[in-house]
Scaffold this active site. Structure first.
Site, short mmCIF file in Angstrom:
data_model
loop_
_atom_site.label_atom_id
_atom_site.label_comp_id
_atom_site.label_asym_id
_atom_site.label_seq_id
_atom_site.Cartn_x
_atom_site.Cartn_y
_atom_site.Cartn_z
N GLY A 13 0.84 -1.21 0.00
CA GLY A 13 0.00 0.00 0.00
C GLY A 13 0.87 1.25 0.00
N ARG A 78 0.36 -4.68 -4.80
CA ARG A 78 0.50 -5.75 -3.80
C ARG A 78 0.86 -7.05 -4.51
NH1 ARG A 78 -0.82 -4.07 1.10
NH2 ARG A 78 -2.33 -2.38 1.32
N THR A 118 6.52 -6.68 2.04
CA THR A 118 7.69 -6.26 1.25
C THR A 118 8.97 -6.76 1.88
OG1 THR A 118 6.50 -4.26 0.64
CG2 THR A 118 8.90 -4.21 0.37
N ASP A 140 0.49 1.65 9.10
CA ASP A 140 0.08 0.76 10.21
C ASP A 140 1.09 0.77 11.37
OD1 ASP A 140 -1.89 0.16 8.39
OD2 ASP A 140 -1.07 -1.80 7.84
N ARG A 175 -25.21 12.58 19.05
CA ARG A 175 -25.11 11.25 18.45
C ARG A 175 -23.84 10.52 18.89
NH1 ARG A 175 -26.33 13.05 12.25
NH2 ARG A 175 -28.55 12.53 12.22
N MET A 182 -8.01 2.62 9.65
CA MET A 182 -7.16 1.56 9.07
C MET A 182 -6.07 1.13 10.03
SD MET A 182 -6.35 2.30 5.11
CE MET A 182 -7.49 1.90 3.81
N GLY A 183 -5.32 0.15 9.64
CA GLY A 183 -4.22 -0.33 10.48
C GLY A 183 -4.02 -1.83 10.36
N GLU A 235 -9.92 -1.07 12.19
CA GLU A 235 -10.62 -1.92 11.23
C GLU A 235 -10.50 -3.41 11.57
OE1 GLU A 235 -8.93 -1.65 7.29
OE2 GLU A 235 -6.89 -1.88 8.02
O1 F6P Z 1 -1.14 -1.54 5.08
C1 F6P Z 1 -1.74 -0.32 4.86
C2 F6P Z 1 -3.22 -0.45 4.72
O2 F6P Z 1 -3.73 0.84 4.45
C3 F6P Z 1 -3.95 -1.09 5.89
O3 F6P Z 1 -4.13 -0.21 6.96
C4 F6P Z 1 -5.20 -1.54 5.22
O4 F6P Z 1 -5.77 -2.64 5.90
C5 F6P Z 1 -4.77 -1.93 3.86
O5 F6P Z 1 -3.55 -1.26 3.62
C6 F6P Z 1 -5.73 -1.60 2.75
O6 F6P Z 1 -5.26 -2.20 1.60
P1 F6P Z 1 -5.61 -1.78 0.10
O7 F6P Z 1 -4.86 -0.54 -0.21
O8 F6P Z 1 -5.15 -2.93 -0.70
O9 F6P Z 1 -7.08 -1.53 0.06
#
Ligand code: F6P
Length: 359
Positions: A13, A78, A118, A140, A175, A182-183, A235
């Site tokens: 990513g 990837r 990687t 991450d 609310r 992400m992570g 996530e």
């Molecule tokens: O590893 C970085 C990351 O952004 C993670 O936090 C996330 O789970 C994943 O990549 C998302 O992957 P993609 O870019 O393939 O949707």
């Protein structure tokens, strides 16, 4: 004197700071060895480009003006590590091809900018005899052996800004807002942004949550007159029941049901009667210009990689440990993950503020 040919690829990513790192290493190589003695070979789209020979010699001018640029000028893809040694339907022997490209391009070394996957491939290529140097990238922050990766702090800044903005709208409407951050399987980004962004509840993959505890934290706030709550939810979170499943079963559950975020919001609304909304900033956390912190870190990492090249110290990856830029052996870190310690100082800091982890 033969020119040194340095191959560079960015893999996995993208994240802010990739271009700043490329610029750092290239400028420092030019400075050390003289612009006429170095040739930079850009490899497009990560290991895919190395497998398929997508390489070109780059001009010094291509590394100017990229310090502030998000993403990667080389492109990325990837290329899952577990498939690297498997010959698929296309009949391509990926490892053999990568070694051939390295030889054909007459590379003296290969720089790989990326995260966990990687680095596993970097270690494999180093084992195969290539001169590899890794550079630790990921929002991450889960790469073993380094206190911090570039891209992480920019993502923390963006996620914090999202949480700040959610505060005003959540407060206005009384609310609950559940923000998914992400992570992957690590909670670093959620934890740091959660604390910096004043989240009331932080849920991390490293601390399985119990939905009743989450709801009672919301109710407790409401009873104190705080009609809104902000949840920073990683996530990759699981509840205590799902966390007890075997890894394969858990992964199957995730594949079938998706992330927990929407279910958490729906359950809170049902159990507490307070209206709940979901916010998923997603890939916005990875976009745009790197923060000043990441520009500095990326530049320091790049300069250190140039030093390793000059000293011919290969089979390593650059790292930041206890306030200093250093390097680890690829073999020592590949395949290991750095996760949040549930008993660590950051989690304790949050707990001491009254932030709930839903446990
Ligand atoms: O590893 C970085 C990351 O952004 C993670 O936090 C996330 O789970 C994943 O990549 C998302 O992957 P993609 O870019 O393939 O949707």
């Amino acid at each position: 004197m033969a020119k040194k040919r340095i191959g560079i690829l960015t893999s996995g990513g993208d994240c802010p700071g990739l271009n700043a790192t490329i610029r750092g290493v290239v400028k420092a190589c030019y400075e050390r060895m003289g612009e006429d003695n170095v040739e930079i070979v850009g490899i497009s789209n990560g290991y895919y480009g190395l497998i398929h020979g997508l390489c070109r010699t780059m001009q010094p001018s291509e590394f100017s003006g990229i310090l502030t640029q998000g993403g990667t000028i080389l492109g990325t893809k990837r290329q899952p590590f577990k498939m690297m040694t498997v010959i698929g339907e296309d009949n391509v022997d990926k490892v053999k091809n990568m070694k051939e490209t390295y030889k054909k391009e007459r590379l003296d070394c290969l720089l790989t900018l990326g995260g966990n996957g990687t680095h596993k491939t970097s270690a494999l290529l180093a084992d195969e005899g290539l001169n590899v140097i890794g550079l630790p990238k990921t929002i991450d922050n889960d790469l073993f052996g380094t206190d911090v990766t570039f891209g992480f702090h920019t993502a923390v800044d963006i996620a914090t800004d999202v949480l700040d903005r959610l505060h005003t709208t959540a407060a206005s409407h009384s609310r609950i807002i559940v923000c998914e951050i992400m992570g992957n399987k690590a909670g670093w980004l959620t934890l740091y942004a959660g604390i910096a962004g004043g989240a009331d509840i932080i849920l991390l993959p490293e601390i399985p949550y119990d939905i009743d505890s989450v709801c009672s934290a919301v109710v407790k706030r409401a009873q104190k007159g705080k009609a809104f709550s902000i949840l920073a939810v990683a996530e990759g979170v699981f509840d205590t029941k799902t966390a007890k499943l075997k890894k394969k079963e858990r992964e199957a559950y995730r594949a079938e049901n998706g992330n927990d975020t929407a279910r958490i919001a729906a359950q809170i609304e049902k159990n507490t009667g307070i209206e709940a909304r979901v916010c998923v900033p997603g890939h916005m956390l990875r976009g745009g210009t790197p923060s000043a912190y990441d520009r500095l870190l990326a530049t320091q990492f790049g300069v250190h990689a140039a030093k390793l090249i000059a000293e011919e110290k290969f089979g390593r990856t650059v790292a930041y440990v206890d306030g200093k830029v250093t390097a680890n052996k690829l073999a020592d870190i590949a395949g290991k993950k750095k996760l949040v310690d549930p008993k660590g100082q950051e989690v304790q800091t949050a707990r001491d503020l009254g932030i709930s982890f839903g446990d």
